[in-house]
Design a protein around this motif. Sequence first.
Motif, PDB file in Angstrom:
ATOM      1  N   LEU A  30      -0.732 -29.021  53.898  1.00  0.00           N
ATOM      2  CA  LEU A  30      -0.108 -29.689  55.193  1.00  0.00           C
ATOM      3  C   LEU A  30       0.972 -30.745  54.408  1.00  0.00           C
ATOM      4  O   LEU A  30       1.843 -31.044  55.229  1.00  0.00           O
ATOM      5  CB  LEU A  30      -1.162 -30.451  55.620  1.00  0.00           C
ATOM      6  N   ILE A  31       0.638 -31.366  53.252  1.00  0.00           N
ATOM      7  CA  ILE A  31       1.578 -32.356  52.581  1.00  0.00           C
ATOM      8  C   ILE A  31       2.766 -31.648  52.338  1.00  0.00           C
ATOM      9  O   ILE A  31       3.962 -32.132  52.457  1.00  0.00           O
ATOM     10  CB  ILE A  31       0.598 -32.894  51.425  1.00  0.00           C
ATOM     11  N   GLU A  32       2.662 -30.391  51.596  1.00  0.00           N
ATOM     12  CA  GLU A  32       3.960 -29.600  51.420  1.00  0.00           C
ATOM     13  C   GLU A  32       4.942 -29.349  52.557  1.00  0.00           C
ATOM     14  O   GLU A  32       6.140 -29.590  52.498  1.00  0.00           O
ATOM     15  CB  GLU A  32       3.588 -28.301  50.715  1.00  0.00           C
ATOM     16  N   ALA A  33       4.013 -29.183  53.504  1.00  0.00           N
ATOM     17  CA  ALA A  33       4.825 -28.960  54.845  1.00  0.00           C
ATOM     18  C   ALA A  33       5.674 -29.904  55.403  1.00  0.00           C
ATOM     19  O   ALA A  33       6.788 -30.317  55.816  1.00  0.00           O
ATOM     20  CB  ALA A  33       4.061 -28.301  55.995  1.00  0.00           C
ATOM     21  N   ALA A  34       5.026 -31.239  55.213  1.00  0.00           N
ATOM     22  CA  ALA A  34       5.459 -32.529  55.881  1.00  0.00           C
ATOM     23  C   ALA A  34       6.592 -32.999  54.790  1.00  0.00           C
ATOM     24  O   ALA A  34       7.461 -33.611  55.254  1.00  0.00           O
ATOM     25  CB  ALA A  34       4.237 -33.643  55.554  1.00  0.00           C
ATOM     26  N   GLY A  35       6.396 -32.637  53.697  1.00  0.00           N
ATOM     27  CA  GLY A  35       7.340 -32.913  52.469  1.00  0.00           C
ATOM     28  C   GLY A  35       8.951 -31.998  52.853  1.00  0.00           C
ATOM     29  O   GLY A  35       9.888 -32.650  52.900  1.00  0.00           O
TER      30      GLY A  35
ATOM     31  N   LEU B 148       9.547 -30.722  55.746  1.00  0.00           N
ATOM     32  CA  LEU B 148      10.285 -31.224  57.235  1.00  0.00           C
ATOM     33  C   LEU B 148      10.774 -32.853  57.237  1.00  0.00           C
ATOM     34  O   LEU B 148      10.957 -33.263  58.313  1.00  0.00           O
ATOM     35  CB  LEU B 148       9.264 -30.983  58.385  1.00  0.00           C
ATOM     36  N   GLU B 149      10.250 -33.659  56.178  1.00  0.00           N
ATOM     37  CA  GLU B 149      10.456 -35.018  56.048  1.00  0.00           C
ATOM     38  C   GLU B 149       9.672 -35.549  57.132  1.00  0.00           C
ATOM     39  O   GLU B 149      10.305 -36.651  57.677  1.00  0.00           O
ATOM     40  CB  GLU B 149      11.917 -35.419  56.130  1.00  0.00           C
ATOM     41  N   VAL B 150       8.391 -35.290  57.195  1.00  0.00           N
ATOM     42  CA  VAL B 150       7.642 -36.115  58.134  1.00  0.00           C
ATOM     43  C   VAL B 150       6.659 -36.892  57.519  1.00  0.00           C
ATOM     44  O   VAL B 150       6.235 -36.620  56.337  1.00  0.00           O
ATOM     45  CB  VAL B 150       6.630 -35.000  58.787  1.00  0.00           C
TER      46      VAL B 150
END
Length: 128
Positions: free
Chosen positions: A86-91, A93-95
């Motif tokens: 989840l943290i990787e996806a947020a990074g 997508l710049e979320v």
Amino acid sequence: MHVPLLQIGGTVAVVAALIAWTGPVVRWVRRIADRRRAARNPAPGCRPLQVVAADVRRLARSVALVPAGSPMARRRALAAAYDDVLIEAAGLLEVPQELRATPEGPARDVERLRLLAALEGAGLAVRG
């Protein structure tokens, strides 16, 4: 044996022209080799978003379907892997996220849900 001076001058001109051409040719060959090497060895930590999204969906299913009676170490490992992806996806997508800084417990569960909603809002298909 006698070699005419004009013939020697022509040979020198050909050699000089070959030397002048080798610099750009060598640089061109090196550029192509660098591109091929970069294609074979992508930068570490830069996974495609599609792969990360598939991992989010796969780990979400795994966390939800942990069998009753399974060891706590397995549950914690799955939760940690899910949080990491989840943290990787947020990074990617710049979320903004606070998942890593949030302590275990209900607060972390709420932050996980908030992050999932933010990732969905950014266009990531987190439910499959």
